[in-house]
Design a protein around this motif. Structure first.
Motif, PDB file in Angstrom:
ATOM      1  N   THR A  56      -9.321   6.725   4.827  1.00 23.11           N
ATOM      2  CA  THR A  56      -7.889   6.980   4.998  1.00 23.11           C
ATOM      3  C   THR A  56      -7.287   7.243   3.627  1.00 23.11           C
ATOM      4  O   THR A  56      -7.961   7.114   2.595  1.00 23.11           O
ATOM      5  CB  THR A  56      -7.154   5.772   5.631  1.00 23.11           C
ATOM      6  OG1 THR A  56      -6.941   4.773   4.622  1.00 23.11           O
ATOM      7  CG2 THR A  56      -7.935   5.167   6.773  1.00 23.11           C
ATOM      8  N   SER A  77      -6.913   0.124   6.155  1.00 24.79           N
ATOM      9  CA  SER A  77      -6.600   0.684   7.466  1.00 24.79           C
ATOM     10  C   SER A  77      -5.575  -0.235   8.129  1.00 24.79           C
ATOM     11  O   SER A  77      -5.774  -1.455   8.175  1.00 24.79           O
ATOM     12  CB  SER A  77      -7.878   0.787   8.324  1.00 24.79           C
ATOM     13  OG  SER A  77      -7.558   1.324   9.590  1.00 24.79           O
ATOM     14  N   GLY A 108       0.164  -5.098   5.863  1.00 23.39           N
ATOM     15  CA  GLY A 108       0.375  -4.092   4.829  1.00 23.39           C
ATOM     16  C   GLY A 108       1.846  -3.733   4.735  1.00 23.39           C
ATOM     17  O   GLY A 108       2.506  -3.475   5.756  1.00 23.39           O
ATOM     18  N   ASN A 127      -4.530   5.523   2.749  1.00 20.95           N
ATOM     19  CA  ASN A 127      -3.721   4.338   2.494  1.00 20.95           C
ATOM     20  C   ASN A 127      -4.349   3.529   1.360  1.00 20.95           C
ATOM     21  O   ASN A 127      -5.317   2.800   1.567  1.00 20.95           O
ATOM     22  CB  ASN A 127      -3.617   3.471   3.749  1.00 20.95           C
ATOM     23  CG  ASN A 127      -2.867   4.164   4.859  1.00 20.95           C
ATOM     24  OD1 ASN A 127      -1.966   4.965   4.608  1.00 20.95           O
ATOM     25  ND2 ASN A 127      -3.241   3.877   6.099  1.00 20.95           N
ATOM     26  N   LYS A 178       4.355  -0.960   3.323  1.00 22.92           N
ATOM     27  CA  LYS A 178       4.276   0.421   2.854  1.00 22.92           C
ATOM     28  C   LYS A 178       5.317   0.700   1.778  1.00 22.92           C
ATOM     29  O   LYS A 178       6.504   0.431   1.954  1.00 22.92           O
ATOM     30  CB  LYS A 178       4.487   1.375   4.037  1.00 22.92           C
ATOM     31  CG  LYS A 178       4.279   2.842   3.675  1.00 22.92           C
ATOM     32  CD  LYS A 178       4.437   3.697   4.925  1.00 22.92           C
ATOM     33  CE  LYS A 178       4.259   5.176   4.588  1.00 22.92           C
ATOM     34  NZ  LYS A 178       4.433   6.010   5.804  1.00 22.92           N
ATOM     35  N   SER A 190      -4.466   0.663  -1.510  1.00 21.83           N
ATOM     36  CA  SER A 190      -3.886  -0.615  -1.935  1.00 21.83           C
ATOM     37  C   SER A 190      -3.329  -0.468  -3.345  1.00 21.83           C
ATOM     38  O   SER A 190      -3.955   0.137  -4.217  1.00 21.83           O
ATOM     39  CB  SER A 190      -4.953  -1.715  -1.909  1.00 21.83           C
ATOM     40  OG  SER A 190      -4.499  -2.857  -2.601  1.00 21.83           O
ATOM     41  N   ASN A 245       6.926   3.745  -0.640  1.00 19.50           N
ATOM     42  CA  ASN A 245       7.038   5.207  -0.587  1.00 19.50           C
ATOM     43  C   ASN A 245       7.356   5.853  -1.930  1.00 19.50           C
ATOM     44  O   ASN A 245       7.559   7.053  -1.999  1.00 19.50           O
ATOM     45  CB  ASN A 245       8.135   5.590   0.420  1.00 19.50           C
ATOM     46  CG  ASN A 245       7.769   5.194   1.832  1.00 19.50           C
ATOM     47  OD1 ASN A 245       6.641   5.430   2.287  1.00 19.50           O
ATOM     48  ND2 ASN A 245       8.699   4.563   2.543  1.00 19.50           N
ATOM     49  N   TYR A 252       0.844  -1.193   0.000  1.00 20.99           N
ATOM     50  CA  TYR A 252       0.000   0.000   0.000  1.00 20.99           C
ATOM     51  C   TYR A 252       0.881   1.245   0.000  1.00 20.99           C
ATOM     52  O   TYR A 252       2.096   1.182   0.223  1.00 20.99           O
ATOM     53  CB  TYR A 252      -0.943   0.020   1.210  1.00 20.99           C
ATOM     54  CG  TYR A 252      -0.274   0.362   2.525  1.00 20.99           C
ATOM     55  CD1 TYR A 252       0.400  -0.609   3.262  1.00 20.99           C
ATOM     56  CD2 TYR A 252      -0.302   1.665   3.026  1.00 20.99           C
ATOM     57  CE1 TYR A 252       1.013  -0.299   4.458  1.00 20.99           C
ATOM     58  CE2 TYR A 252       0.316   1.986   4.226  1.00 20.99           C
ATOM     59  CZ  TYR A 252       0.975   1.000   4.945  1.00 20.99           C
ATOM     60  OH  TYR A 252       1.596   1.324   6.124  1.00 20.99           O
ATOM     61  N   ARG A 253       0.257   2.361  -0.276  1.00 22.15           N
ATOM     62  CA  ARG A 253       0.981   3.628  -0.356  1.00 22.15           C
ATOM     63  C   ARG A 253       0.097   4.733   0.216  1.00 22.15           C
ATOM     64  O   ARG A 253      -1.132   4.701   0.020  1.00 22.15           O
ATOM     65  CB  ARG A 253       1.320   3.946  -1.815  1.00 22.15           C
ATOM     66  CG  ARG A 253       2.013   5.267  -2.079  1.00 22.15           C
ATOM     67  CD  ARG A 253       2.307   5.382  -3.572  1.00 22.15           C
ATOM     68  NE  ARG A 253       2.940   6.639  -3.920  1.00 22.15           N
ATOM     69  CZ  ARG A 253       2.292   7.744  -4.239  1.00 22.15           C
ATOM     70  NH1 ARG A 253       0.962   7.759  -4.242  1.00 22.15           N
ATOM     71  NH2 ARG A 253       2.942   8.842  -4.549  1.00 22.15           N
ATOM     72  N   GLU A 254       0.710   5.678   0.922  1.00 20.76           N
ATOM     73  CA  GLU A 254      -0.054   6.853   1.372  1.00 20.76           C
ATOM     74  C   GLU A 254      -0.277   7.757   0.164  1.00 20.76           C
ATOM     75  O   GLU A 254       0.657   8.380  -0.339  1.00 20.76           O
ATOM     76  CB  GLU A 254       0.700   7.584   2.474  1.00 20.76           C
ATOM     77  CG  GLU A 254       0.759   6.804   3.784  1.00 20.76           C
ATOM     78  CD  GLU A 254       1.430   7.603   4.889  1.00 20.76           C
ATOM     79  OE1 GLU A 254       1.899   8.726   4.603  1.00 20.76           O
ATOM     80  OE2 GLU A 254       1.509   7.101   6.019  1.00 20.76           O
TER      81      GLU A 254
END
Length: 373
Positions: free
Chosen positions: A188, A169, A234, A190, A236, A192, A238, A151-153
């Motif tokens: 959120t 989440s 998850g 976040n 992360k 996928s 970036n 996942y990525r913000e």
């Protein structure tokens, strides 16, 4: 990741891509002057040491299969392992059509059962990113996870763009505690990335269970329903990541490829992005040509002005023509004194002399393949 099989899902019809997906799979849309969207997922797998990749495709797959060929460009044209393409097995009553992502993998479950690898990495074919999967694999082992989701913000996505993604989440330990598929109001940021890592035997069990209950979707019928029963974590990411499921996101991604920072991350660091090679002469710039901050592929002939644009192979820009903030696909021609801005031209489009087209960055004009204007 030699003990891992790659599976690339090319998805549905991608109606939000409008004319761009009318004649081709969403994973076959041209990107960045000479690439197709699927080149990124496929190259990432190869760069991570995966030697066996299955591509499951359903709609308008002719151009995708033509692009992939034997897999030679990705070093996947092997006697053993290599590239496998799985179109639907169509019959008179259309019973072979995939009903969803889980159904698509289930109908090709023999590919999994006959493989000796222990893990499976599932990815989507319509996303632009550069990712080496080894750290994700190490994270999966470290957490003793059943399934790991990348996942990525998505801090650089607006709400309408988040609404076409899966949203997760994550708790403090990295465990996925909730998953919303394409929510209207994402709780959120976040998002996928549609990349899943899991044990092959577990995947086979989940697919057979899903099919036995008459369910078809990998996210809704497996991931979301199993969140409490399985250890889903998850991972992360970036880096740069774009999903090409809408015209706005497709246009935005191509414009962002003009940024040297983005190009360095995608095309220089951590291995190459491989694609089908075509022999073309170098681009030719006549004395009147003026080109600024643009990607110009081989075989182009430039006599006019080009700014902040992406030109694919064999594009012709005649004298006095002006192209700004646009995407011009293969073998299109822009006539003398024509003006186009914020426009996407598909392949083999002819813009005759003095014609003008102007779109907006959020709503670029699209002109379909083989159109003469």
């Amino acid at each position: 990741m030699k003990n891992t099989i790659g599976l690339i899902l090319t998805g549905g019809k991608y109606r939000e891509l409008k004319d761009l997906s009318a004649i081709r799979s969403g994973s076959a849309v041209p990107v960045g002057g000479k690439y197709r969207a699927i080149d990124f997922a496929l190259s990432n797998m190869v760069n991570s040491g995966i030697k066996k990749v299955g591509v499951i495709t359903q709609y308008s797959f002719r151009s995708l299969m033509d692009h992939l060929g034997s897999g030679k460009e990705w070093d996947l044209d092997r006697r053993y392992d290599g590239l496998f393409i799985f179109p639907p097995s169509l019959s008179g009553d259309d019973s072979g059509i995939y009903l969803g992502s889980a159904d698509a993998i289930y109908k090709n479950i023999t590919f999994l059962k006959r493989s000796n690898e222990e893990y499976v990495l599932v990815a989507q074919g319509n996303c632009v990113y550069k990712m080496v999967f080894d750290p994700m694999f190490e994270y999966h082992i470290e957490k003793n996870a059943d399934i790991t989701i990348a996942y990525r913000e998505m801090h650089d996505y607006i709400q309408t763009e988040l609404s076409v993604l899966g949203i997760v989440s994550i708790d403090k330990d990295g465990r996925v505690i909730d998953f919303w598929e394409k929510p209207l109001n994402p709780p959120t940021i976040n998002g996928s990335m549609g990349i899943y890592l899991l044990n092959k035997d577990l995947l086979i069990f989940l697919l057979e269970e899903c099919a036995a209950h008459g369910s078809y979707d990998f996210v809704k019928d497996i991931l979301i329903k199993k969140l409490k029963d399985l250890k889903v974590y998850g991972y992360k990411f970036n880096g740069y990541w774009r999903n090409l499921s809408t015209v706005r996101m497709y246009y935005r991604c191509n414009m962002e490829l003009l940024d040297p920072v983005v190009r360095e991350e995608l095309f220089i660091n951590n291995g190459k992005i491989y694609t089908k090679v075509k022999d073309e002469t170098p681009a030719k710039y006549n004395d009147e040509a003026e080109v600024r901050n643009s990607i110009v592929a081989d075989g182009c002939i430039i006599e006019g002005r080009v700014e902040n644009s992406v030109l694919f192979r064999g594009v012709t820009v005649r004298k006095g023509a002006v192209i700004k903030n646009s995407i011009i696909m293969q073998s299109s021609s822009i006539g003398e004194n024509a003006y186009i801005q914020n426009v996407i031209l598909d392949k083999n489009v002819v813009i005759t002399s003095s014609k003008q087209f102007k779109g907006e960055p959020d709503w670029p004009v699209i002109i379909g393949k083989d159109t003469v204007v």
